[in-house]
Motif scaffolding. Structure first.
Motif, PDB file in Angstrom:
ATOM      1  N   ARG A 243     -13.661  22.588  46.136  1.00 24.55           N
ATOM      2  CA  ARG A 243     -15.055  22.405  46.598  1.00 24.55           C
ATOM      3  C   ARG A 243     -15.197  21.252  47.585  1.00 24.55           C
TER       4      ARG A 243
ATOM      5  N   PHE B  80      -3.284  11.860  33.295  1.00 22.13           N
ATOM      6  CA  PHE B  80      -2.032  12.097  34.030  1.00 22.13           C
ATOM      7  C   PHE B  80      -1.767  11.063  35.127  1.00 22.13           C
ATOM      8  N   PHE B  81      -2.735  10.192  35.423  1.00 22.48           N
ATOM      9  CA  PHE B  81      -2.601   9.291  36.579  1.00 22.48           C
ATOM     10  C   PHE B  81      -1.306   8.481  36.514  1.00 22.48           C
TER      11      PHE B  81
ATOM     12  N   PRO C 267     -12.699   9.118  36.206  1.00 22.32           N
ATOM     13  CA  PRO C 267     -12.948   7.734  35.821  1.00 22.32           C
ATOM     14  C   PRO C 267     -11.664   6.913  35.753  1.00 22.32           C
TER      15      PRO C 267
ATOM     16  N   ASN D 132       4.482  21.245  36.680  1.00 20.85           N
ATOM     17  CA  ASN D 132       3.824  20.589  35.556  1.00 20.85           C
ATOM     18  C   ASN D 132       4.094  19.098  35.713  1.00 20.85           C
ATOM     19  N   VAL D 133       3.050  18.318  35.783  1.00 17.45           N
ATOM     20  CA  VAL D 133       3.235  16.895  36.106  1.00 17.45           C
ATOM     21  C   VAL D 133       4.044  16.131  35.056  1.00 17.45           C
TER      22      VAL D 133
ATOM     23  N   PRO E 146      -7.634  11.992  34.198  1.00 14.89           N
ATOM     24  CA  PRO E 146      -7.081  10.629  34.219  1.00 14.89           C
ATOM     25  C   PRO E 146      -5.873  10.427  33.312  1.00 14.89           C
TER      26      PRO E 146
ATOM     27  N   GLY F  47      -4.138  20.808  42.789  1.00 10.63           N
ATOM     28  CA  GLY F  47      -4.495  21.551  44.007  1.00 10.63           C
ATOM     29  C   GLY F  47      -5.244  22.839  43.752  1.00 10.63           C
TER      30      GLY F  47
ATOM     31  N   ALA G 268      -6.033  14.551  41.952  1.00 12.11           N
ATOM     32  CA  ALA G 268      -7.289  15.256  41.613  1.00 12.11           C
ATOM     33  C   ALA G 268      -7.132  15.919  40.255  1.00 12.11           C
TER      34      ALA G 268
ATOM     35  N   ASP H 196     -11.206  22.376  40.744  1.00 14.64           N
ATOM     36  CA  ASP H 196     -12.568  22.453  41.296  1.00 14.64           C
ATOM     37  C   ASP H 196     -12.779  21.439  42.431  1.00 14.64           C
ATOM     38  N   LEU H 197     -12.371  20.216  42.194  1.00 21.19           N
ATOM     39  CA  LEU H 197     -12.569  19.167  43.208  1.00 21.19           C
ATOM     40  C   LEU H 197     -11.826  19.514  44.503  1.00 21.19           C
TER      41      LEU H 197
ATOM     42  N   ARG I 140      -0.111  23.905  37.641  1.00 16.10           N
ATOM     43  CA  ARG I 140       0.806  24.731  36.848  1.00 16.10           C
ATOM     44  C   ARG I 140       0.762  26.217  37.225  1.00 16.10           C
ATOM     45  N   ARG I 141      -0.381  26.672  37.709  1.00 17.85           N
ATOM     46  CA  ARG I 141      -0.536  28.096  38.025  1.00 17.85           C
ATOM     47  C   ARG I 141       0.573  28.611  38.931  1.00 17.85           C
TER      48      ARG I 141
END
Ligand code: NAP
Length: 495
Positions: free
Chosen positions: A25, A127-128, A154, A90-91, A125, A18, A122, A21-22, A51-52
């Motif tokens: 933007r 982490f998907f 990708p 953290n995922v 990959p 969250g 977002a 960049d994606l 994580r921020r």
């Protein structure tokens, strides 16, 4: 006929990445557009996670900043951003999903979301798979509503890794709930291909090997790798652009007519088209594919001098190819593709070149071929080249005419921006503009053959750096068409 969503949608978006960049933007401005149109209103909430160590206030400020360039009042911005919540997470940390679940359940109650959840990945990959696993096993998936997972590109880097990723995701989410993003499919002119092909009998009747001479697809970029060099070094133009955007475009151009224009029927035909891609052996790759890397020129450094790029990099920044879709309608029609960085001009377009009339009754001057062009961007529109009569009375001569259509300013202002259409479709449960697993599989199968042939043959410094910044790629990309007696219709480097 596909149904149109007309009323407010109820959903909780959980955006992994969250702060990225994606998200900033593309996703927040797109969600805001859906909000302005009333598709999102009272009953929605967004949880951003990364994580921020941000808090809700900071996050809402970021969201307001991301829409500040749009038409928005302070009241709208405040109301919209008040639906956004931040969860530092953290995922890889299982415990954090428990906190996330509690927040999700609380927001579900507060906004009456009826258990509808969109998990937007977002993130990188790698982490998907972990995220899908934890979302499911830590109870973030609801029983009463829908649970859809949106996955960025990708999707793998070859057949093997894509298959592993898919199998892993499918343990937790069935195919019908997986929305694999290819943002090209959200573009207005790519969406227009089926309309033009299947609602006009003049094109429907001619759209086959008997009347189409060749198809040319160009995705050219004027910029270099910029700050994406780290990613690009490992990907290259073939994986970055051909496997997804170009092959999805090929599928839209070569699929048979779907029974009805529904996501299931469209996907069925697209899968068949991609399954019919002719997969080359090593020799076939040599004959049908060209790779390039930009060298210095026009005041720009060459690719190998860019930051984070190896001085002997074998990564291609340009690809051109001759592709065949071996199905009953399109067999034998060469589909020329090209994409690259630091080319003459940024433009995405498709030129469908039709065969000439069988006989020229007008004399010696050869007739020009009819060409139907889809101008995908930057100025969306269409163009049809026809032959017509030159205006004079002493001689009967044929000249080229161009029928041009570009959407007016009013229509252009209504075109969905960025990811707006794709997010709209996710809410609607319409997966037509997302890649089905089998489409991904057949695309990788095709691309892997090219990649493997290239990986076995290292190119020397002279063989690479084979096009100058600002050109339209290596000379070999022009020769590829010349071999068939053709040439690129779009030649901005010659103007
Ligand atoms: P990005 O700016 O690097 O964002 C990555 C996000 O992941 C950040 O929010 C980061 O936040 C978070 N993150 C990283 N490691 C994490 C961890 N262990 N746990 C939790 N959060 C973590 O990347 P992006 O450009 O937004 O790209 C995201 C995805 O979209 C990628 O798959 C990319 O290929 C795809 N994509 C992006 C674009 C684009 O225009 N940007 C276009 C097409 C596709 P923290 O550092 O705060 O954790």
């Amino acid at each position: 006929m596909r149904k149109k969503m007309t009323s407010e949608q109820k959903a909780l978006f959980i955006i992994f990445g969250g702060t990225g960049d994606l998200a900033q933007r593309k996703l927040y401005p797109s969600l805001f557009n859906l909000y302005k149109q009333g598709y999102l209103k009272e009953h929605f909430a967004v949880v951003g996670t990364a994580r921020r160590p941000w808090n809700d206030e900071r996050y809402q400020e970021i969201v307001r900043n991301s829409i500040s360039g749009m038409e928005v009042t302070a009241k709208q911005a405040n109301e919209f951003s008040s639906h956004f919540y931040y969860q530092a997470h953290n995922v890889n940390d299982t415990d954090h999903y428990e906190t996330l679940r509690k927040l999700a359940d609380e927001l579900d109650g507060k906004y009456e979301l009826e258990g509808n959840r969109v998990f937007y990945l977002a993130m990188s990959p790698q982490f998907f798979s972990t995220i899908c696993q934890h979302v499911k096993t830590q109870g973030l998936v609801t029983e009463n509503g829908y649970n859809r997972v949106v996955i960025e590109k990708p999707f793998g880097h070859d057949v093997k890794s894509a298959t592993e990723l898919n199998e892993s995701i499918n343990q937790y989410f069935p195919e019908k709930d997986v929305y694999r993003i290819d943002h090209y499919l959200g573009k207005e002119m790519i969406q227009s291909i089926p309309a033009l092909r299947f609602s006009n009998n003049i094109f429907n009747a001619l759209w086959n090997y008997r009347y189409i001479d060749n198809i040319q697809i160009t995705l050219s970029e004027a910029l270099g790798v910029e700050e994406r060099a780290g990613y690009y070094e490992n990907a290259g133009a073939l994986r970055d652009m051909v496997q997804n955007h170009i092959l999805q475009t090929v599928a839209m151009l070569t699929m048979n007519a779907p029974t009805m224009y529904t996501d299931q029927d469209i996907r069925k035909e697209k899968i068949s088209a991609l399954k019919a891609l002719r997969v080359y052996d090593k020799n076939g790759v040599k004959q049908n594919f060209v790779r390039g890397q930009y060298g210095p020129g026009n005041g720009q450094v060459g690719y190998r001098e860019e930051n984070q790029v190896a001085p002997d990099s074998q990564t291609e920044t340009f690809v051109a190819g001759r592709i065949f879709v071996d199905n009953m309608n399109m067999a034998g029609v060469p589909i020329y593709i090209r994409t690259g960085k630091r080319l003459t001009k940024k433009e995405t377009r498709i030129d469908v070149v039709f065969k000439n009339a069988p006989y020229n009754i007008f004399g010696s001057e050869p007739l020009k071929q009819n060409i139907l062009s889809f101008k995908v961007g930057p100025n969306p529109g269409m163009e049809l080249r026809l032959n017509g009569k030159e205006v004079n009375f002493d001689q009967y001569r044929i000249q080229s005419m161009h029928l041009r259509h570009s959407h007016g300013e009013n229509t252009q202002s209504k075109m969905p921006v960025g990811y707006e259409k794709l997010l709209y479709d996710v809410l609607q449960g319409d997966s037509a503009s997302f890649s089905h697993w089998e489409e991904v599989y057949y695309s990788w199968r095709f691309v892997d053959a090219v990649r493997q042939a290239w990986d076995e043959e290292k190119l020397s410094q002279d063989e690479f750096q084979n096009y100058t910044c600002g050109s339209m790629g290596p000379q070999a990309a022009k020769e590829l068409l010349k071999e068939d007696g053709n040439k690129w219709y779009f030649r901005p480097d010659e103007n």
